[in-house]
Scaffold this motif. Structure first.
Motif, PDB file in Angstrom:
ATOM      1  N   LEU A 160       2.317   1.919  -3.481  1.00 49.44           N
ATOM      2  CA  LEU A 160       1.354   2.512  -4.424  1.00 49.44           C
ATOM      3  C   LEU A 160       1.353   4.032  -4.367  1.00 49.44           C
ATOM      4  O   LEU A 160       0.867   4.690  -5.293  1.00 49.44           O
ATOM      5  CB  LEU A 160      -0.054   1.984  -4.135  1.00 49.44           C
ATOM      6  CG  LEU A 160      -0.306   0.512  -4.468  1.00 49.44           C
ATOM      7  CD1 LEU A 160      -1.681   0.092  -3.985  1.00 49.44           C
ATOM      8  CD2 LEU A 160      -0.167   0.263  -5.975  1.00 49.44           C
ATOM      9  N   GLN A 161       1.900   4.604  -3.301  1.00 47.73           N
ATOM     10  CA  GLN A 161       1.875   6.056  -3.122  1.00 47.73           C
ATOM     11  C   GLN A 161       3.178   6.731  -3.562  1.00 47.73           C
ATOM     12  O   GLN A 161       3.238   7.954  -3.656  1.00 47.73           O
ATOM     13  CB  GLN A 161       1.622   6.393  -1.649  1.00 47.73           C
ATOM     14  CG  GLN A 161       0.379   5.730  -1.069  1.00 47.73           C
ATOM     15  CD  GLN A 161      -0.885   6.075  -1.833  1.00 47.73           C
ATOM     16  OE1 GLN A 161      -1.115   7.232  -2.180  1.00 47.73           O
ATOM     17  NE2 GLN A 161      -1.704   5.067  -2.101  1.00 47.73           N
ATOM     18  N   GLN A 192       0.830  -1.202   0.000  1.00 46.98           N
ATOM     19  CA  GLN A 192       0.000   0.000   0.000  1.00 46.98           C
ATOM     20  C   GLN A 192       0.866   1.253   0.000  1.00 46.98           C
ATOM     21  O   GLN A 192       0.544   2.255  -0.658  1.00 46.98           O
ATOM     22  CB  GLN A 192      -0.937  -0.038   1.214  1.00 46.98           C
ATOM     23  CG  GLN A 192      -1.988  -1.137   1.116  1.00 46.98           C
ATOM     24  CD  GLN A 192      -2.654  -1.462   2.437  1.00 46.98           C
ATOM     25  OE1 GLN A 192      -2.216  -1.001   3.495  1.00 46.98           O
ATOM     26  NE2 GLN A 192      -3.704  -2.277   2.399  1.00 46.98           N
ATOM     27  N   ARG A 246       3.439  -0.599  -9.595  1.00 50.39           N
ATOM     28  CA  ARG A 246       2.100  -0.511  -9.003  1.00 50.39           C
ATOM     29  C   ARG A 246       1.245  -1.708  -9.393  1.00 50.39           C
ATOM     30  O   ARG A 246       0.425  -2.180  -8.592  1.00 50.39           O
ATOM     31  CB  ARG A 246       1.447   0.804  -9.410  1.00 50.39           C
ATOM     32  CG  ARG A 246       2.110   2.005  -8.734  1.00 50.39           C
ATOM     33  CD  ARG A 246       1.443   3.319  -9.073  1.00 50.39           C
ATOM     34  NE  ARG A 246       2.039   4.404  -8.295  1.00 50.39           N
ATOM     35  CZ  ARG A 246       1.666   5.677  -8.374  1.00 50.39           C
ATOM     36  NH1 ARG A 246       0.671   6.021  -9.205  1.00 50.39           N
ATOM     37  NH2 ARG A 246       2.258   6.599  -7.626  1.00 50.39           N
ATOM     38  N   SER A 247       1.447  -2.222 -10.593  1.00 49.66           N
ATOM     39  CA  SER A 247       0.718  -3.418 -11.017  1.00 49.66           C
ATOM     40  C   SER A 247       1.116  -4.622 -10.157  1.00 49.66           C
ATOM     41  O   SER A 247       0.260  -5.418  -9.736  1.00 49.66           O
ATOM     42  CB  SER A 247       1.001  -3.702 -12.488  1.00 49.66           C
ATOM     43  OG  SER A 247       0.368  -4.898 -12.906  1.00 49.66           O
ATOM     44  N   ALA A 261       2.299  -4.477  -7.080  1.00 50.98           N
ATOM     45  CA  ALA A 261       1.777  -4.244  -5.731  1.00 50.98           C
ATOM     46  C   ALA A 261       0.286  -4.570  -5.656  1.00 50.98           C
ATOM     47  O   ALA A 261      -0.169  -5.214  -4.697  1.00 50.98           O
ATOM     48  CB  ALA A 261       2.034  -2.801  -5.319  1.00 50.98           C
ATOM     49  N   ARG A 262      -0.468  -4.140  -6.647  1.00 54.86           N
ATOM     50  CA  ARG A 262      -1.918  -4.422  -6.636  1.00 54.86           C
ATOM     51  C   ARG A 262      -2.165  -5.919  -6.731  1.00 54.86           C
ATOM     52  O   ARG A 262      -3.080  -6.456  -6.078  1.00 54.86           O
ATOM     53  CB  ARG A 262      -2.595  -3.678  -7.788  1.00 54.86           C
ATOM     54  CG  ARG A 262      -2.613  -2.153  -7.617  1.00 54.86           C
ATOM     55  CD  ARG A 262      -3.502  -1.504  -8.660  1.00 54.86           C
ATOM     56  NE  ARG A 262      -3.404  -0.065  -8.619  1.00 54.86           N
ATOM     57  CZ  ARG A 262      -2.641   0.657  -9.466  1.00 54.86           C
ATOM     58  NH1 ARG A 262      -1.956   0.032 -10.435  1.00 54.86           N
ATOM     59  NH2 ARG A 262      -2.600   1.967  -9.369  1.00 54.86           N
TER      60      ARG A 262
END
Length: 243
Positions: free
Chosen positions: A211-212, A208, A232-233, A235-236
């Protein structure tokens, strides 16, 4: 298992950014084949992670004789700290700081490397044996915390704590240049969260946080550099898979 004829043949390298060289050990088992990054700074050079320590690393870096050099370990695992003892200035996160003094198997997980049927495809020298392999102690000279800055004179890298893969995993964010040294917090492929000391819930919080973060290019502990969209992909996908 043949031995290397020339120690310089043990490492591969490529330029991956402005004054940044990625170095790796192609003969090491793929699971333990991590990245070493040499960041050449105006006033100080940084070595981020230090490989397995099977062949001396420092002579291969062509370091300037008079410029200070600092080695930063992104975490305590064997594939990132093997050559750390070669550097006088050694930094790592407080959560794992005590472990660098003895490099015990329970923290470095070196026993997992020794247990591989073929830990290396080519022996680092004729006398080498995986049974006798040990990580050399490298007590930290600098203990890092979340938010600390590492300065090279022309770069300022902010320390970010990313527990999950290990308790003291960190990344280094160079906001001025849009570059992010991610350690083993994130990389292409399956993220390892089932080792002794790993913590899935902590890893989810790290994802999380990832993502920032804003950056252009991430240099990971394993494999090729990735961009912000790919990170980010990843991480998601991890968050989805562990929900």
């Amino acid at each position: 298992m043949p031995a290397t004829d020339d120690a310089s043949d043990w490492f591969s390298r490529e330029t991956v950014g402005r004054d940044i060289t990625r170095i790796w050990e192609p003969y090491v088992h793929a699971y333990f084949r991590s990245n070493i990054f040499h960041v050449r700074g105006r006033d100080i050079d940084l070595v981020i992670d230090a490989g397995m320590g099977l062949v001396p690393l420092r002579p291969m870096l062509n370091l300037p004789g008079t410029k200070p050099v600092a080695a930063v370990a992104t975490h305590i695992h064997v594939d990132h700290v093997g050559g750390l003892n070669e550097f006088e200035t050694r930094a790592g996160h407080r959560e794992e700081a005590a472990f660098f003094a003895d490099m015990a198997d329970e923290h470095t997980l070196a026993h997992l490397f020794r247990a591989q049927p073929e830990p290396v495809r080519r022996s680092p020298d004729g006398a080498w044996s995986p049974r006798s392999f040990q990580v050399r102690p490298a007590p930290l000279t600098q203990i890092l915390e979340e938010g600390d800055k590492i300065e090279t004179g022309d770069r300022s890298l902010r320390v970010l704590h990313f527990p999950g893969h290990s308790p003291g995993s960190i990344g280094l964010l160079d906001e001025g240049h849009g570059e992010f040294f991610a350690g083993d917090a994130v990389y292409r492929g399956r993220l390892i969260d089932d080792l002794p000391g790993s913590d899935v819930q902590a890893y989810r919080k790290t994802m999380q946080q990832l993502l920032q973060i804003e950056f252009s290019r991430a240099y990971c502990g394993h494999g090729e550099p990735i961009d912000q969209n790919e990170l980010r992909s990843i991480a998601r996908a991890y968050l989805d898979s562990t929900s």
